[in-house]
Write an enzyme that holds these catalytic residues in place. Structure first.
Site: not given
Ligand code: EPU
Length: 354
Positions: A164, A250, A350
């Site tokens: 990520r 997420s 995130e």
């Protein structure tokens, strides 16, 4: 080039947070970027690149000039015995690209079906799901330097992909800058991305949810379309559709710990979900940690923890009474605190907080 003022951003972020862009330019081609960068009024303004808005939390009106990327187009660039190279404009919807590649006989992106967002955002956070990360199918990308207007092309190594993570998430100034402190956060606008889809196509299996589908259906050698259908079903069953319940996927990354740290935690928490990585470190399931702290289904104001997957924070107020960015971040901090107090692990969020 049209510069719009006070543009409502609620339809442009998947949480459905209410905020305005004080100034917004629609970028439909490379020429639009060049024009914005040559404009005496806009040249020196700080800039914020907006894609599908699926990975952002807006905490107020956006003061930097918003460059809304709407560069379209999908094409097969080349085909060889090694594979297909497919190119898409940064403004294309990610899932529509995945669907288009399969319909046209270029398999390889099926495990990444139904991920919200645009093509241009996909390399920024190196999207990943069910055993495939964008970097596994990446060829190169074109971008424009927002300071000089110069176009440039990056290959996979130059993107410095991680879990990520990419060069686009780091600033050169920050200590976490990419290789040699090279970072492009806020400095570039991605215009086109090319994907390499290798031949012969090979199914990526081995995830519990996919194994379950294989057992239930009796299909042991699924083709790409079958995997695509399964992934869509799996995601629809456990992740909220942003069109129905606002969210940004997420909210936290799965943290990585050393084997020693993991052994220590397992002593206290024998049921902790963990996966051994190739480099010897251990990845923990952040959703499990949050769930274990009792957060699933809980709310602070209109910010909630999704009841089927604790890793996803949602807008419980809908479009009529939407969550605020402040509420989302208050909930996120409360979750971080309780996970830290119980497990000694600091979860990293995130989405980009604007
Ligand atoms: N779990 C719980 N409780 C929860 C959520 C999860 O106990 O509330 C447990 C599950 O039972 C499972 C484990 O945690 O044993 C992992 O859960 P899951 O398989 O749902 O995957 P994840 O680690 O939560 C990651 C990605 C997803 C991706 C899936 C499938 C991150 C941050 N998330 O989720 O990506 O779709 O794997 O590959 O890496 C996204 O980035 O937005 C995203 C949805």
């Amino acid at each position: 080039m049209l510069v719009e003022k006070n543009v409502p951003l609620q339809p442009s972020n998947t949480f459905g947070i209410v905020a305005k862009a004080l100034r917004l330019v629609h970028v439909r081609s490379e020429a639009d970027v060049a024009e914005a960068l040559q404009d005496a009024d806009l040249q020196s303004a700080p800039k914020f690149v907006l894609g599908g808005g699926s990975n952002i939390v807006l905490t107020g009106d956006v003061k930097p000039l918003v460059l809304k990327v709407e560069i379209m187009g999908k094409r097969l660039v080349s085909e060889s015995a090694r594979g297909w190279v497919v190119e898409a404009g940064a403004g294309e919807n990610w899932h529509e690209l995945v669907t288009w590649t399969l319909q046209n006989g270029y398999p390889g992106l099926e495990n990444l079906a139904l991920i919200p967002g645009t093509v241009g955002a996909s390399p920024v956070q190196n999207i990943g799901a069910y055993g495939v990360e964008l970097q596994d199918r990446f060829d190169s990308l074109d971008a424009v330097d927002l300071a000089t207007g110069q176009p440039f092309t990056l290959n996979a190594a130059q993107c410095a992909f991680g879990y990520r993570d990419s060069v686009f998430k780091h600033s050169a100034e920050s200590r976490s800058g990419g290789p040699q402190g090279f970072g492009l956060a806020g400095k570039a606008l991605i215009t086109r991305v090319r994907f390499f889809l290798p031949k012969p196509w090979k199914a990526v299996l081995g995830y519990a949810d996919i194994d379950k589908k294989m057992q239930q259906s009796g299909v042991t050698t699924p083709d790409a379309q079958q995997i695509y259908d399964w992934i869509c079903e799996i995601r629809r069953a456990k992740l909220p559709d942003p069109k129905v319940i606002g969210n940004a996927g997420s909210f936290f990354k799965n943290p990585t710990v050393s084997p020693e740290q993991c052994a220590d935690i397992i002593q206290r928490e024998p049921k902790i979900v963990h996966y051994l990585l190739a480099d010897g470190s251990v990845k923990l399931a952040a959703g499990w940690l949050i769930d274990a702290c009792g957060w699933k289904g809980k709310s602070i104001g209109n910010a909630g923890v999704y009841d089927k997957q604790a890793l996803v924070l949602v807008n419980r107020g809908g479009s009529a009474n939407p969550v605020t960015g402040g509420e989302v971040m208050t909930l996120a901090k409360a979750i971080q605190t309780s996970v830290y107090e119980r497990f000694g692990i600091l979860l990293e969020h995130e989405p980009v907080v604007v």
